[in-house]
Scaffold this motif. Sequence first.
Motif, PDB file in Angstrom:
ATOM      1  N   GLN A   1       0.835  -1.204   0.000  1.00 33.01           N
ATOM      2  CA  GLN A   1       0.000   0.000   0.000  1.00 33.01           C
ATOM      3  C   GLN A   1       0.869   1.253   0.000  1.00 33.01           C
TER       4      GLN A   1
ATOM      5  N   GLU B   1       2.163   1.945  -3.363  1.00 37.72           N
ATOM      6  CA  GLU B   1       1.162   2.510  -4.273  1.00 37.72           C
ATOM      7  C   GLU B   1       0.862   3.956  -3.936  1.00 37.72           C
TER       8      GLU B   1
ATOM      9  N   HIS C   1       3.605   5.950  -5.311  1.00 42.98           N
ATOM     10  CA  HIS C   1       3.519   6.095  -6.757  1.00 42.98           C
ATOM     11  C   HIS C   1       2.469   7.113  -7.154  1.00 42.98           C
TER      12      HIS C   1
ATOM     13  N   THR D   1       3.135  10.514  -9.119  1.00 44.03           N
ATOM     14  CA  THR D   1       2.445  10.748 -10.378  1.00 44.03           C
ATOM     15  C   THR D   1       1.715  12.088 -10.358  1.00 44.03           C
TER      16      THR D   1
END
Lengths: 269, 126
Positions: free
Chosen positions: A165, A168, A171, A175
């Motif tokens: 988690q 992510e 990321h 992003t």
Amino acid sequence: MTDSLAVWLYAVMAAPEDGAPPPGLTGVADEPVRLVEEAGLAAVVGSVPLEDFSEDALRGHLEDLEWLERTARAHHRVINGVARQGQVIPLRFATLYHDDDRVRAMLQERREDLTATLRRVADRTEWGVKAYVDPRSFLPDPDEPAGGEDSPGTAYLLRRRAQRQDQETAHLRATERAEGIHASLAALAVATAAHPPQDTALAAYEGWMVLNNSYLVPDGLTEEFTALVITLGERYPGVTLEVSGPWPPYSFTAPPKAEGQARPEEAAS
Amino acid sequence: MNQSSDWNAPVRRTGGAPEPARRGSEPSSLADILERVLDKGIVIAGDIQINLLDIELLTIKIRLLVASVDRAKEMGIDWWEHDPTLSSGARDVLEENERLRRRVDALEEGRGAREVDRGAEREDER
């Protein structure tokens, strides 16, 4: 004679007044580069031996990384070289014709298309911007250790899930940051094109490449654009920005797609 | 603007670029060139055609190479799209992960599977 040769196309440009490519340019087969003119346009070409550049031979060569690199760089070198004379339309690697007459016929057939493309990229230059992040700097703060009293197996799995988690989340944050940077850069560009992140085997880098875009920037805004890259790099310490260019407008001479054109209209300059 | 001359394009612009925020080890990496050269120029069909679309006999090595190119997608090579570490466009995978994770959470909390399914359906409708 000519049946053992094929014509490799590098680029199309408006026919230059002196009618010659820059002297000393050699192409993918070390051949001298010349111009084939028709309809006010000039194709930058070289005669290459068919035994090396027939479709079958090419298929074999394309599996050879060393050959591919050498030839791709040669192709690029010629395009860069003629771009000094004026705006060019780079052609896709391995565009081959049987002879000059076929090239002239193509220029005639595609005249409108090519002229319009040249107009579209005139006085504009492609710049590449990549953004790298160190994933660690985007990780969430460590939470309470979860599930202390669970069985070791469950605890392990929970820990694993938390790690995933976190990755992510990191990321996603990275992003978002990249999207912000892109929006700032795109404001100075007339068009943008996104490339997928590069393979690490080819482009050695650490961390994540969260942005790999090309921007078509009006020449009058070049300095503003590159200064903006630096400003953005300073504003976001977790992000490393890299600018490459000037490039011939590789990413902006394909037939325009509905999407990927950030601002089809002229940028204020 | 003192990159090696091999890649550096036109010196048409005065002043040129100041130092980039970060310099690559190699001024123009092979990856940079290939992602532009292989498929970014205008598409003009040649007589002797190497249509990158048709190349199916490429080795894995080359597949990796051209995977940095859009064309690869049309060749059916789109692994990066499904790898969250490689693509920001991998939302579908991320979303699916998210969904599955919620489902696991719900199941662990002992909620009924039906409720979870309803949640999943709502997700799908979005």
